[in-house]
Design a protein around this motif. Structure first.
Motif, PDB file in Angstrom:
ATOM      1  N   ALA A  76      47.761  39.058  36.609  1.00  0.00           N
ATOM      2  CA  ALA A  76      47.211  39.429  37.917  1.00  0.00           C
ATOM      3  C   ALA A  76      46.149  38.412  38.316  1.00  0.00           C
ATOM      4  N   ASN A  77      46.209  37.984  39.556  1.00  0.00           N
ATOM      5  CA  ASN A  77      45.210  37.072  40.105  1.00  0.00           C
ATOM      6  C   ASN A  77      44.720  37.675  41.418  1.00  0.00           C
ATOM      7  N   PRO A  78      43.732  38.568  41.348  1.00  0.00           N
ATOM      8  CA  PRO A  78      43.280  39.253  42.564  1.00  0.00           C
ATOM      9  C   PRO A  78      42.772  38.314  43.649  1.00  0.00           C
ATOM     10  N   THR A  79      42.124  37.202  43.269  1.00  0.00           N
ATOM     11  CA  THR A  79      41.591  36.294  44.294  1.00  0.00           C
ATOM     12  C   THR A  79      42.704  35.602  45.068  1.00  0.00           C
ATOM     13  N   GLN A  80      43.862  35.435  44.417  1.00  0.00           N
ATOM     14  CA  GLN A  80      45.017  34.825  45.087  1.00  0.00           C
ATOM     15  C   GLN A  80      46.015  35.875  45.588  1.00  0.00           C
ATOM     16  N   ASN A  81      45.699  37.147  45.365  1.00  0.00           N
ATOM     17  CA  ASN A  81      46.549  38.239  45.830  1.00  0.00           C
ATOM     18  C   ASN A  81      47.945  38.200  45.185  1.00  0.00           C
ATOM     19  N   GLN A  82      47.984  37.874  43.891  1.00  0.00           N
ATOM     20  CA  GLN A  82      49.254  37.677  43.209  1.00  0.00           C
ATOM     21  C   GLN A  82      49.367  38.555  41.970  1.00  0.00           C
ATOM     22  N   LEU A  83      50.574  39.063  41.744  1.00  0.00           N
ATOM     23  CA  LEU A  83      50.876  39.865  40.562  1.00  0.00           C
ATOM     24  C   LEU A  83      52.213  39.438  39.967  1.00  0.00           C
ATOM     25  N   THR A  84      52.299  39.502  38.642  1.00  0.00           N
ATOM     26  CA  THR A  84      53.564  39.319  37.946  1.00  0.00           C
ATOM     27  C   THR A  84      53.844  40.602  37.179  1.00  0.00           C
ATOM     28  N   ALA A  85      55.031  41.164  37.372  1.00  0.00           N
ATOM     29  CA  ALA A  85      55.323  42.476  36.796  1.00  0.00           C
ATOM     30  C   ALA A  85      56.751  42.547  36.274  1.00  0.00           C
ATOM     31  N   GLU A  86      56.956  43.521  35.389  1.00  0.00           N
ATOM     32  CA  GLU A  86      58.281  43.862  34.897  1.00  0.00           C
ATOM     33  C   GLU A  86      58.493  45.354  35.047  1.00  0.00           C
ATOM     34  N   GLY A  87      59.759  45.760  35.071  1.00  0.00           N
ATOM     35  CA  GLY A  87      60.083  47.178  35.157  1.00  0.00           C
ATOM     36  C   GLY A  87      61.210  47.411  36.134  1.00  0.00           C
ATOM     37  N   LEU A  88      61.785  48.592  36.091  1.00  0.00           N
ATOM     38  CA  LEU A  88      62.884  48.916  36.992  1.00  0.00           C
ATOM     39  C   LEU A  88      62.397  49.213  38.406  1.00  0.00           C
ATOM     40  N   CYS A  89      61.098  49.476  38.565  1.00  0.00           N
ATOM     41  CA  CYS A  89      60.541  49.674  39.897  1.00  0.00           C
ATOM     42  C   CYS A  89      59.342  48.748  40.088  1.00  0.00           C
ATOM     43  N   ALA A  90      58.990  48.525  41.338  1.00  0.00           N
ATOM     44  CA  ALA A  90      57.828  47.691  41.645  1.00  0.00           C
ATOM     45  C   ALA A  90      56.544  48.477  41.403  1.00  0.00           C
ATOM     46  N   PRO A  91      55.454  47.789  41.056  1.00  0.00           N
ATOM     47  CA  PRO A  91      54.189  48.500  40.820  1.00  0.00           C
ATOM     48  C   PRO A  91      53.587  49.047  42.102  1.00  0.00           C
ATOM     49  N   SER A  92      52.713  50.013  41.940  1.00  0.00           N
ATOM     50  CA  SER A  92      51.990  50.598  43.063  1.00  0.00           C
ATOM     51  C   SER A  92      51.292  49.533  43.883  1.00  0.00           C
ATOM     52  N   SER A  93      51.115  49.810  45.149  1.00  0.00           N
ATOM     53  CA  SER A  93      50.422  48.887  46.048  1.00  0.00           C
ATOM     54  C   SER A  93      48.954  48.742  45.707  1.00  0.00           C
ATOM     55  N   GLU A  94      48.413  49.639  44.869  1.00  0.00           N
ATOM     56  CA  GLU A  94      47.015  49.556  44.453  1.00  0.00           C
ATOM     57  C   GLU A  94      46.845  48.812  43.139  1.00  0.00           C
ATOM     58  N   ALA A  95      47.884  48.134  42.665  1.00  0.00           N
ATOM     59  CA  ALA A  95      47.821  47.481  41.361  1.00  0.00           C
ATOM     60  C   ALA A  95      46.719  46.434  41.280  1.00  0.00           C
ATOM     61  N   LEU A  96      46.420  45.746  42.374  1.00  0.00           N
ATOM     62  CA  LEU A  96      45.349  44.746  42.347  1.00  0.00           C
ATOM     63  C   LEU A  96      43.992  45.379  42.054  1.00  0.00           C
ATOM     64  N   SER A  97      43.747  46.564  42.610  1.00  0.00           N
ATOM     65  CA  SER A  97      42.488  47.256  42.357  1.00  0.00           C
ATOM     66  C   SER A  97      42.366  47.635  40.884  1.00  0.00           C
ATOM     67  N   HIS A  98      43.463  48.081  40.284  1.00  0.00           N
ATOM     68  CA  HIS A  98      43.460  48.383  38.860  1.00  0.00           C
ATOM     69  C   HIS A  98      43.201  47.108  38.058  1.00  0.00           C
ATOM     70  N   ALA A  99      43.895  46.029  38.434  1.00  0.00           N
ATOM     71  CA  ALA A  99      43.793  44.773  37.686  1.00  0.00           C
ATOM     72  C   ALA A  99      42.365  44.255  37.625  1.00  0.00           C
TER      73      ALA A  99
END
Length: 214
Positions: free
Chosen positions: A96-119
């Motif tokens: 996760a790179n919150p300053t660049q607004n970027q996430l890399t994820a795995e799974g059968l579904c996409a992560p929640s839209s709040e994932a950056l806040s968690h990160a």
């Protein structure tokens, strides 16, 4: 003015490998999610937030290689309406790179839209292992009366600006002792966090009870 929590709208740049997760530890998250769903802090209703699902929970994954010590498991986007979640309803954040607004994820579904806040919380507070983002009108409305630490009203959810504001706020010792912050610019939104699932969840129960006595 607060922003409607249209959590089906993912604002970050996502690199997502769609693959099944291997035995993710979802038991604690599912138990707390059920409790919070029964209190309408997680869910999906046609008359709330334009019908979008709301609320998401996450857990830091350990042990991990040193280069991935901020990996975490999070409920998938638009799963709020589901009664029970399976492994297929979770995503794993690899980077996760919150300053660049970027996430890399795995799974059968996409992560929640709040994932950056968690990160950003996991990156800022290495002792934190669980984060719950919920929507509760009564706690949110009385946040200031209940002396809950608050983010400004002019911050939109799911943005680098909000992530950086969260990072600054949670570094304060008083905020860490509360274990909860209110997102005044994100209607009814609150985030709680802790070393354990219980530490993350009980502030929400505590303030839910207090809010009903105001």
């Amino acid at each position: 003015m607060s922003e409607q929590p249209t959590e089906g709208v993912i604002k970050y740049q996502l690199s997502h490998q769609k693959k099944a997760l291997s035995n993710p530890p979802i038991q604690l998250l599912n138990s707390w999610r059920l409790l919070l769903k029964n209190l309408d802090m997680v869910g999906q209703h046609p008359n709330r937030y334009q019908g979008y699902g709301f609320g998401n929970l996450s857990q830091r994954l350990t042990p991990l290689p040193a280069t991935h010590n901020n990996c975490f498991l999070i409920t998938g986007t638009q799963t709020g309406g589901l009664a029970q979640l399976s492994a297929a309803d979770y995503a794993m954040i690899i980077e996760a790179n919150p300053t660049q607004n970027q996430l890399t994820a795995e799974g059968l579904c996409a992560p929640s839209s709040e994932a950056l806040s968690h990160a950003i919380i996991y990156q800022t507070l290495p002792q934190i292992n669980f984060i719950f983002h919920i929507h509760c009108p009564i706690i949110w409305q009385y946040s200031q009366q209940l002396t809950i630490p608050c983010l400004p009203t002019n911050l939109a959810y799911g943005t680098p600006a909000m992530a950086q504001a969260i990072a600054s706020l949670v570094q304060e010792k008083q905020v860490q002792s509360h274990g909860i912050i209110s997102m005044l610019g994100h209607e009814d939104g609150l985030i709680s966090f802790g070393k354990t699932a219980d530490e993350a969840g009980w502030p929400l129960i505590h303030y839910w009870v207090l809010a009903h006595t105001v």
